[in-house]
Design an enzyme around this catalytic site. Sequence first.
Site, mmCIF file in Angstrom:
data_model
loop_
_atom_site.group_PDB
_atom_site.id
_atom_site.type_symbol
_atom_site.label_atom_id
_atom_site.label_comp_id
_atom_site.label_asym_id
_atom_site.label_seq_id
_atom_site.Cartn_x
_atom_site.Cartn_y
_atom_site.Cartn_z
ATOM 1 N N GLN A 24 5.176 47.631 9.768
ATOM 2 C CA GLN A 24 5.599 46.239 9.893
ATOM 3 C C GLN A 24 5.587 45.475 8.566
ATOM 4 O O GLN A 24 6.252 44.455 8.457
ATOM 5 C CB GLN A 24 4.744 45.521 10.940
ATOM 6 C CG GLN A 24 4.968 46.075 12.347
ATOM 7 C CD GLN A 24 4.131 45.377 13.391
ATOM 8 O OE1 GLN A 24 2.968 45.718 13.590
ATOM 9 N NE2 GLN A 24 4.690 44.389 14.070
ATOM 10 N N HIS A 54 -0.744 53.291 14.086
ATOM 11 C CA HIS A 54 -0.118 52.084 14.639
ATOM 12 C C HIS A 54 1.373 52.392 14.833
ATOM 13 O O HIS A 54 2.235 51.729 14.251
ATOM 14 C CB HIS A 54 -0.362 50.887 13.723
ATOM 15 C CG HIS A 54 -0.223 49.545 14.408
ATOM 16 N ND1 HIS A 54 -1.232 48.598 14.432
ATOM 17 C CD2 HIS A 54 0.791 48.991 15.103
ATOM 18 C CE1 HIS A 54 -0.817 47.520 15.100
ATOM 19 N NE2 HIS A 54 0.404 47.734 15.511
ATOM 20 N N ASN A 84 -3.762 52.224 17.973
ATOM 21 C CA ASN A 84 -3.469 50.858 18.384
ATOM 22 C C ASN A 84 -2.655 50.863 19.673
ATOM 23 O O ASN A 84 -1.567 51.446 19.714
ATOM 24 C CB ASN A 84 -2.660 50.127 17.315
ATOM 25 C CG ASN A 84 -2.282 48.727 17.774
ATOM 26 O OD1 ASN A 84 -3.138 47.862 17.905
ATOM 27 N ND2 ASN A 84 -1.005 48.504 18.064
ATOM 28 N N GLU A 85 -3.162 50.220 20.697
ATOM 29 C CA GLU A 85 -2.410 50.008 21.947
ATOM 30 C C GLU A 85 -1.624 51.242 22.387
ATOM 31 O O GLU A 85 -0.391 51.193 22.497
ATOM 32 C CB GLU A 85 -1.439 48.833 21.776
ATOM 33 C CG GLU A 85 -2.097 47.520 21.477
ATOM 34 C CD GLU A 85 -1.082 46.364 21.414
ATOM 35 O OE1 GLU A 85 0.130 46.610 21.485
ATOM 36 O OE2 GLU A 85 -1.524 45.213 21.308
ATOM 37 N N TRP A 89 -3.569 38.126 14.843
ATOM 38 C CA TRP A 89 -2.281 38.758 14.592
ATOM 39 C C TRP A 89 -1.310 37.644 14.269
ATOM 40 O O TRP A 89 -1.029 36.827 15.124
ATOM 41 C CB TRP A 89 -1.779 39.565 15.798
ATOM 42 C CG TRP A 89 -0.498 40.253 15.423
ATOM 43 C CD1 TRP A 89 0.769 39.797 15.616
ATOM 44 C CD2 TRP A 89 -0.375 41.498 14.728
ATOM 45 N NE1 TRP A 89 1.680 40.677 15.069
ATOM 46 C CE2 TRP A 89 1.004 41.725 14.518
ATOM 47 C CE3 TRP A 89 -1.302 42.429 14.238
ATOM 48 C CZ2 TRP A 89 1.477 42.862 13.846
ATOM 49 C CZ3 TRP A 89 -0.828 43.542 13.581
ATOM 50 C CH2 TRP A 89 0.548 43.762 13.397
ATOM 51 N N GLU A 146 8.887 42.709 13.507
ATOM 52 C CA GLU A 146 8.355 42.655 14.875
ATOM 53 C C GLU A 146 9.117 43.640 15.773
ATOM 54 O O GLU A 146 9.821 43.278 16.700
ATOM 55 C CB GLU A 146 8.406 41.210 15.404
ATOM 56 C CG GLU A 146 7.955 40.997 16.841
ATOM 57 C CD GLU A 146 6.586 41.565 17.211
ATOM 58 O OE1 GLU A 146 5.730 41.763 16.322
ATOM 59 O OE2 GLU A 146 6.391 41.828 18.406
HETATM 60 C C1 PNW Z 1 1.150 44.205 19.627
HETATM 61 N N1 PNW Z 1 2.859 42.840 25.723
HETATM 62 O O1 PNW Z 1 2.077 44.696 20.549
HETATM 63 C C2 PNW Z 1 1.161 45.154 18.443
HETATM 64 O O2 PNW Z 1 -0.097 45.747 18.227
HETATM 65 C C3 PNW Z 1 1.679 44.560 17.180
HETATM 66 O O3 PNW Z 1 2.098 45.560 16.297
HETATM 67 C C4 PNW Z 1 2.779 43.571 17.495
HETATM 68 O O4 PNW Z 1 3.449 43.102 16.364
HETATM 69 C C5 PNW Z 1 2.139 42.424 18.255
HETATM 70 O O5 PNW Z 1 1.430 42.874 19.385
HETATM 71 C C6 PNW Z 1 3.136 41.363 18.702
HETATM 72 O O6 PNW Z 1 4.060 41.879 19.623
HETATM 73 C C7 PNW Z 1 2.231 44.166 21.822
HETATM 74 O O7 PNW Z 1 3.990 42.999 26.248
HETATM 75 C C8 PNW Z 1 3.480 44.270 22.408
HETATM 76 O O8 PNW Z 1 1.922 42.262 26.375
HETATM 77 C C9 PNW Z 1 3.684 43.835 23.694
HETATM 78 C C10 PNW Z 1 2.636 43.281 24.417
HETATM 79 C C11 PNW Z 1 1.389 43.170 23.840
HETATM 80 C C12 PNW Z 1 1.192 43.612 22.540
#
Ligand code: PNW
Length: 492
Positions: free
Chosen positions: A26, A128, A172-173, A430, A437
């Site tokens: 990113q 990530h 990460n996630e 964040w 993004e």
């Molecule tokens: C996170 N949702 O992703 C990521 O860890 C980041 O890299 C990203 O830039 C940031 O959030 C913002 O989007 C997500 O749908 C994407 O709830 C989607 C969700 C949550 C977190």
Amino acid sequence: NPVRDRLIHGLFSSNFTWGVATSAYQIEGAWNEDQRGETIWDTFSHEPGRIVDNANGDIACNSYHKIDEDVALLKELQVKHYRFSIAWSRILPDGTLNKINQAGIVYYRRLINALVEAEIEPVVTLFHWDLPQALQDIGGWSNEILTVYFKNYAELCFLEYGDWVKRWITFNEPSIFAKAGHEHGVHAPGLKHQGTTVYRVAHTIIKAHAKVWHTYDNKYRASQKGQVGITLVSSWAQPSTKWQVDIMAAERYLQFEFGWFAHPLMVNGDYPSVMKTQILEKSIGQGLSSSRLPSFTEEEKVLLRGTVDFLGVNYYTTKLISAWRSDAWPPGYEEDQDLKAWHDESWPKSGASWQKCVPWGFRLLLNWVKHEYGNPPIYVTETGVAEKLNDQDEPKLKDVWRVQYFVSHINELLKAYKLDGVNVQGFSAWTLMDNFEWQDGYSTRFGLYHVDFKSPARTRTAKSSAKKYNEIVTGNGFPVPVSKLRYIPQFK
Ligand code: PNW
């Protein structure tokens, strides 16, 4: 709810750690410099039609060439740590030990040295989402051999950087990575495989996490004295009524999103039982002879459980949930849950359709995690708010909605800590600066600093939220009563 919305004042513990987060793809750019190997995000973003405005991370914030500038922003914010991620393919171009790329090793060494010099703790995410393309070419995370390659990569990082890095986040996630990349096809690698690959990818990731934790535990912990955790995300799932069926549906949502990873790693080495029964039943209903959810052997279960030194929690929004029997064909990850999830229209909007601002859901999610997993040490590794901004638009440096977002959400965090006894030890916003993004390219921004993507200099400029965050960080919370907060909407 007026009681829920009241702001409290008070401080976090004196060793509470404040920071900001970013990720390699990113922000770094320099996608083809100094022998960096290609990743699935290079491939995906270079395909026309995948990303808004066909944007990509080729240059992004150019952080590969801006260590000093980025560290200067961190100093200005006065944060205690910086959560960034290492690009696997920058140090191992094809993902394996075939070739170690010294230029990549040196880049992260220089970044870490600059942070240490500034007395900012480096917190490192190993994965990530930017998988080396060469590893996708052999099946990506569907291929269990990746547990070995990931372990080799992690071990190289421990050897190179473990002197100064004491907090490692393996993934990460993984839920978002698995779903968006392999079920919905909106993230790299862009697969749309209903209800199958998503579970296999997660299965490998869970095993890879545990392998890395054991490697650290056996070979590095005694000398390096650090910790290995994982970052998980979930929306808070609020039952839409007081009916038992909706309460159970909300619990299913949390188990499918968060328990999917946390249950095997933190409870008993196995998936939540509600996932096992739901997916088995749906699989049999499809005429399959076994569940689409893979299973762990008894030996694997022993290796999985107890492999989280700290839990990273990301929170962005809340959903209302009701039970809803799905007969969609074929069933996928969503249908497997038998529920409907939506946003209340009255909740304040953000600049992203998937995010409504619901501070009280943050506190409820943290309490659920506390009770579900025996009050583990928690670091909030991300929360933040989306803003829509086109390249041609003037920057919106007075981001009042983001100021309110952080005040209200960090206040709920303080309630979770002080009033509810949640063992929360740190917070990362964040994100440090506007960046790539994912499928939204540069049209959606989360930064405390604005980045001018039209300018080759990628000039960073503080928004109001950067100043407010600095105030919260230096005050270690809310030392004086906060005036009542009313959301000024970004969009009417
Ligand atoms: C996170 N949702 O992703 C990521 O860890 C980041 O890299 C990203 O830039 C940031 O959030 C913002 O989007 C997500 O749908 C994407 O709830 C989607 C969700 C949550 C977190």
